[in-house]
Write an enzyme that holds these catalytic residues in place. Structure first.
Site, mmCIF file in Angstrom:
data_model
loop_
_atom_site.group_PDB
_atom_site.id
_atom_site.type_symbol
_atom_site.label_atom_id
_atom_site.label_comp_id
_atom_site.label_asym_id
_atom_site.label_seq_id
_atom_site.Cartn_x
_atom_site.Cartn_y
_atom_site.Cartn_z
ATOM 1 N N GLY A 12 47.963 46.255 0.405
ATOM 2 C CA GLY A 12 48.653 45.807 1.618
ATOM 3 C C GLY A 12 47.840 45.846 2.899
ATOM 4 N N THR A 13 46.507 45.682 2.796
ATOM 5 C CA THR A 13 45.739 45.668 4.050
ATOM 6 C C THR A 13 46.051 44.414 4.880
ATOM 7 O OG1 THR A 13 43.772 44.611 3.095
ATOM 8 C CG2 THR A 13 43.846 47.025 3.055
ATOM 9 N N ASN A 14 46.357 43.323 4.218
ATOM 10 C CA ASN A 14 46.754 42.127 4.979
ATOM 11 C C ASN A 14 48.115 42.319 5.631
ATOM 12 O OD1 ASN A 14 44.813 39.738 4.866
ATOM 13 N ND2 ASN A 14 44.750 40.544 2.771
ATOM 14 N N MET A 91 50.500 38.962 -6.286
ATOM 15 C CA MET A 91 49.749 38.556 -7.476
ATOM 16 C C MET A 91 50.625 38.024 -8.608
ATOM 17 S SD MET A 91 46.779 39.141 -6.418
ATOM 18 C CE MET A 91 45.668 40.203 -5.496
ATOM 19 N N ILE A 93 53.042 35.025 -10.314
ATOM 20 C CA ILE A 93 53.292 33.576 -10.238
ATOM 21 C C ILE A 93 54.788 33.306 -10.086
ATOM 22 C CG2 ILE A 93 53.234 31.452 -11.644
ATOM 23 C CD1 ILE A 93 50.445 32.304 -12.521
ATOM 24 N N LEU A 94 55.108 32.389 -9.160
ATOM 25 C CA LEU A 94 56.486 31.943 -8.963
ATOM 26 C C LEU A 94 56.519 30.451 -9.274
ATOM 27 C CD1 LEU A 94 57.162 33.668 -5.513
ATOM 28 C CD2 LEU A 94 58.006 34.414 -7.756
ATOM 29 N N ASN A 108 49.894 31.452 2.060
ATOM 30 C CA ASN A 108 49.146 32.412 1.242
ATOM 31 C C ASN A 108 47.769 32.611 1.845
ATOM 32 O OD1 ASN A 108 48.345 33.912 -1.186
ATOM 33 N ND2 ASN A 108 47.188 32.070 -1.768
ATOM 34 N N HIS A 110 43.976 33.407 0.704
ATOM 35 C CA HIS A 110 43.134 33.413 -0.496
ATOM 36 C C HIS A 110 41.719 33.834 -0.102
ATOM 37 C CE1 HIS A 110 41.827 32.393 -4.505
ATOM 38 N NE2 HIS A 110 40.782 31.800 -3.965
HETATM 39 C C1 GAR Z 1 43.245 40.081 -0.613
HETATM 40 O O1 GAR Z 1 41.844 39.948 -0.651
HETATM 41 C C2 GAR Z 1 43.909 38.743 -0.826
HETATM 42 O O2 GAR Z 1 43.226 37.682 -0.219
HETATM 43 C C3 GAR Z 1 43.846 38.618 -2.320
HETATM 44 O O3 GAR Z 1 44.109 39.910 -2.805
HETATM 45 C C4 GAR Z 1 43.730 40.885 -1.823
HETATM 46 C C5 GAR Z 1 44.934 41.737 -1.504
HETATM 47 O O4 GAR Z 1 44.590 42.797 -0.660
HETATM 48 N N1 GAR Z 1 44.786 37.641 -2.790
HETATM 49 C C6 GAR Z 1 44.552 36.855 -3.842
HETATM 50 O O5 GAR Z 1 43.550 36.928 -4.515
HETATM 51 C C7 GAR Z 1 45.637 35.841 -4.133
HETATM 52 N N2 GAR Z 1 45.116 34.765 -4.919
HETATM 53 P P1 GAR Z 1 45.692 43.569 0.210
HETATM 54 O O6 GAR Z 1 46.833 43.990 -0.735
HETATM 55 O O7 GAR Z 1 44.940 44.767 0.715
HETATM 56 O O8 GAR Z 1 46.167 42.676 1.300
#
Ligand code: GAR
Length: 208
Positions: A12-14, A91, A93-94, A108, A110
């Site tokens: 969940g850093t994003n 992560m 799929i829907l 999203n 990516h």
């Molecule tokens: C992030 O790098 C995000 O871009 C990627 O997973 C990580 C999640 O980190 N997402 C994907 O690869 C989706 N296709 P987070 O949980 O720390 O935000």
């Protein structure tokens, strides 16, 4: 004020970048009202709770298939009155039940420059492993609308990031998060909440 619902599966850093941006007043016209996790032990849930944000756990393994999980997700998003749905490291799929219920209302992040290193199987560290094994010198991140096609929806923002000699998937992932994802995701969310993104001829056009 638009209701922002964030979908998570991991660290969940994003999500944290979005919470911090909202606290700074950088998300104009929107508020994070709910965080939905596909995993009960996702650390992202702690981040939401620490900031007084409602959490819902919708475990993929509680549903027999993608269709029933997607139906439950669409119902939950409707109950939460989501105006914008943000996949932030989500992560699971829907299917199209969700996309068709929220057309051009789901975005999203990516961790690569789409159309490179995207689509089925390209998620998390796998994306950075693929970039390093190809030997690209530039990678980055993309924020795009979610459509039926995996990682194929209109691109809203992209940010390039340098690949350095000796990078590992982990060091590249971290640099892309810091220099790209944590910046362009809050920016795209704020643009959306201010109605500054239009779809023209199937492409996302950002207006200032
Ligand atoms: C992030 O790098 C995000 O871009 C990627 O997973 C990580 C999640 O980190 N997402 C994907 O690869 C989706 N296709 P987070 O949980 O720390 O935000």
């Amino acid at each position: 004020m638009k209701n922002i619902v964030v979908l998570v599966s991991g660290g969940g850093t994003n999500l944290q970048a979005l919470i911090d941006a909202e606290k700074r007043g950088d998300i104009k016209g929107g508020k994070i009202t709910c965080v939905i996790s596909s995993k009960e032990d996702a650390y992202a849930l702690e981040r939401a709770k620490n900031n007084g944000i409602k959490t819902v756990v919708l475990k993929r393994k509680d549903y027999p298939d993608v269709a029933s999980y997607s139906k439950a997700m669409a119902e939950t998003l409707t109950t939460e009155k989501a105006d914008l749905v943000v996949y932030a490291g989500f992560m699971t799929i829907l299917d199209n039940q969700v996309c068709s219920a929220f057309p051009y209302k789901m975005i999203n992040v990516h961790p690569a420059l789409i159309p490179s290193f995207c689509g089925k199987g390209f998620y998390g560290l796998h994306v950075h492993e693929a970039a390093l094994s190809k030997g690209v010198k530039i990678s980055g991140a993309t924020v795009h609308f979610v459509t039926e096609e995996c990682d194929g929806g209109p691109i809203i923002l992209q940010q390039a990031v340098e690949v350095k000699n000796g990078d590992t998937p982990e060091t590249l992932q971290r640099r892309i998060m810091e220099e790209a994802e944590w910046k362009i995701l809050p920016m795209a969310v704020s643009l959306f909440c201010q109605d500054k993104i239009q779809i023209i001829d199937g492409k996302a056009v950002v207006t200032e």
